[in-house]
Design an enzyme around this catalytic site. Structure first.
Site, PDB file in Angstrom:
ATOM      1  N   HIS A 156       0.987  -1.642   0.127  1.00 27.08           N
ATOM      2  CA  HIS A 156      -0.053   0.230   0.069  1.00 27.08           C
ATOM      3  C   HIS A 156       0.220   1.144  -0.397  1.00 27.08           C
ATOM      4  O   HIS A 156       0.486   2.674   0.256  1.00 27.08           O
ATOM      5  CB  HIS A 156      -1.441  -0.193   0.944  1.00 27.08           C
ATOM      6  CG  HIS A 156      -0.297   0.233   2.638  1.00 27.08           C
ATOM      7  ND1 HIS A 156       0.299  -0.485   3.380  1.00 27.08           N
ATOM      8  CD2 HIS A 156      -0.007   1.282   3.368  1.00 27.08           C
ATOM      9  CE1 HIS A 156       1.009   0.124   4.163  1.00 27.08           C
ATOM     10  NE2 HIS A 156       1.317   0.916   4.128  1.00 27.08           N
ATOM     11  N   ASP A 179      -0.179  -7.669   1.407  1.00 30.77           N
ATOM     12  CA  ASP A 179       0.392  -6.098   1.737  1.00 30.77           C
ATOM     13  C   ASP A 179       1.766  -5.851   1.381  1.00 30.77           C
ATOM     14  O   ASP A 179       2.903  -5.383   2.338  1.00 30.77           O
ATOM     15  CB  ASP A 179      -0.346  -5.438   3.037  1.00 30.77           C
ATOM     16  CG  ASP A 179       0.224  -4.604   2.603  1.00 30.77           C
ATOM     17  OD1 ASP A 179       0.252  -3.530   1.802  1.00 30.77           O
ATOM     18  OD2 ASP A 179      -0.719  -3.453   3.603  1.00 30.77           O
ATOM     19  N   SER A 218       4.758   2.609   8.595  1.00 33.80           N
ATOM     20  CA  SER A 218       4.512   1.426   6.935  1.00 33.80           C
ATOM     21  C   SER A 218       5.767   0.807   5.731  1.00 33.80           C
ATOM     22  O   SER A 218       6.157   1.309   5.248  1.00 33.80           O
ATOM     23  CB  SER A 218       2.965   1.017   6.416  1.00 33.80           C
ATOM     24  OG  SER A 218       1.830   1.565   6.920  1.00 33.80           O
TER      25      SER A 218
END
EC number: 3.4.21.108
Length: 426
Positions: free
Chosen positions: A161, A193, A270
């Site tokens: 993402h 992901d 992230s």
């Protein structure tokens, strides 16, 4: 301190030495008076009394000075001694501090971990090629994230993402030493992901990959990354759970047991590594629910993705395009499961008690359709086009419906609002 001691001494002497000096002088005066009287009484005693008066006067004078000296000298010496001691006390502490040795070396284990692996962590920027900075003329940053080097020849691991679902963009990687390189997306798995990038540089510091299967709850871990675009940031915490099933997080299309940690993770973390005290990556930071509750993809699962990606590269079937198949909205979201709802309601007063379902908007990419439509991080989407939204799959279904606009009902705190978003076509 010395001046105060001398002043007190002078006051003391005036108060207590005065009677003694008065006694000495008074005795001398009385002797003189008696001698004068005797002289007046008879001339035949003049020579004798005169001689005696002289002797007595000399004795009294000696007595007066000796008494004064005997009285004053000890106090003078005492004043000098007290001033010296007082001066020393100002220079030296009243209680000596205990000397601590080797505490920094013995207890700074987090710093040792960071020193061993921080050079392999990178900062990832997504540049919007349609919008440019007014002053520099360079593409503006649409979003950012983190990653870490897993091969010396420039292969980087991050979250999917972070790098996809952003049309008309380019990926840029900044190393820990400040060097910046354009990157190409090499492989992507949206289900897990995970994604890999490639930059054209060699001899990079590589992150060691550990084992997540041996982790225990309560074990110390370190999260490295670039929260809020602040690169080279370090936070520490413990493993809260080693087996947090994806179904508990509302991720029904994933079969992953996530690592839960209380290490501070926020936007920009992230894709960064979650590291054990041996300096080995044991997870990839993926998402945060609230303060103290964050999740990472276990490294054992990541290794399977890397093996499949390597096999695809050999066959020449690796990920070729940086664009998604789905329409682009520009958010990162999390399904509100009953457990997550319970945690959120217990941690904040700003949530309706009647809320039973929805999707939490965790991140909104600047310049995206969601950002232009008015969505904000922390919003909870409950309905899209009059349909209930119970998990993230419902949002993807709404994107695939083909309707131009998405009419959303959201909760912002305790206030219900409506926003309209027009997703971009791939």
């Amino acid at each position: 301190m010395a001046l105060r001691s001398i002043t007190k001494l002078e006051t003391f002497l005036k108060r207590y030495s005065a009677p003694t000096l008065y006694y000495c002088l008074h005795r001398s005066t009385q002797s003189s008076t008696c001698n004068s009287t005797n002289t007046d009484n008879g001339s035949h005693n003049t020579n004798y009394n005169s001689s005696n008066n002289n002797n007595n006067n000399n004795d009294n004078k000696r007595f007066s000075w000796r008494s004064a000296i005997r009285f004053l000298v000890p106090f003078s010496l005492g004043a000098l001694a007290s001033s010296v001691v007082a001066g020393d006390r100002e220079l030296m502490p009243t209680i000596s501090a205990k000397t601590l040795t080797n505490n920094r070396r013995d207890f700074n284990f987090i710093a040792d971990v960071v020193a061993s692996c921080a050079d392999s962590v990178v900062y990832i920027e997504i540049k919007d090629t349609r919008h440019f900075d007014y002053f520099s003329g360079q593409p503006i940053t649409a979003s950012n994230g983190s990653g870490f080097v897993i091969e010396q020849n420039g292969l980087i691991l991050t979250n999917a993402h972070v790098v996809i679902n952003k049309p008309n963009t380019m990926v840029q990687v900044r190393l820990s030493d400040g060097r910046t390189f354009p990157a190409t997306i090499e492989d992507v798995d949206q289900t897990s992901d995970l994604a890999t990038l490639r930059i054209q540089v060699t001899n990079l510091s590589v992150m060691k990959l550990g084992k997540s299967s041996t982790l225990r709850s309560g074990e110390w871990v370190v999260a490295l990354g670039s929260p809020l675009a602040l690169s080279n940031t370090v936070t520490a915490g413990v493993i809260s759970s080693t087996q947090r099933a994806s179904q508990e997080l509302g991720l029904r299309n994933r079969d992953i047991n996530y690592l839960q940690t209380d290490a501070a993770i926020t936007f920009g973390n992230s894709g960064g590594p979650l590291v054990n005290l041996d300096g080995e990556a044991i997870g990839v930071n993926s998402m945060k629910v609230t303060a103290g509750i964050s999740f990472a993809i276990p490294i054992d699962y990541v290794k399977l993705f890397l093996e499949r990606a390597a096999a695809r590269r050999k066959k020449g079937s690796a990920y070729k395009t940086g664009y998604p198949v789905k329409r682009y909205m520009g958010i990162t979201m999390l399904t509100l499961t009953p457990d997550i709802l319970f945690e959120l309601k217990s941690r904040t007063q700003n949530m309706p008690e009647t809320l039973s379902h929805g999707v939490l908007v965790w991140k909104v990419i600047v310049g995206s359709p969601a950002h232009s439509g008015g969505l904000q991080p922390g919003d909870i989407v409950t309905h899209i086009n009059k349909k209930e939204i119970k998990n993230s799959s419902d949002v993807y279904d709404a994107l695939a419906d083909g309707k131009k606009d998405l009419d959303m009902v959201i909760l912002r705190g305790v206030k219900q609002m409506r926003v309209t978003i027009t997703p971009e076509d791939p």
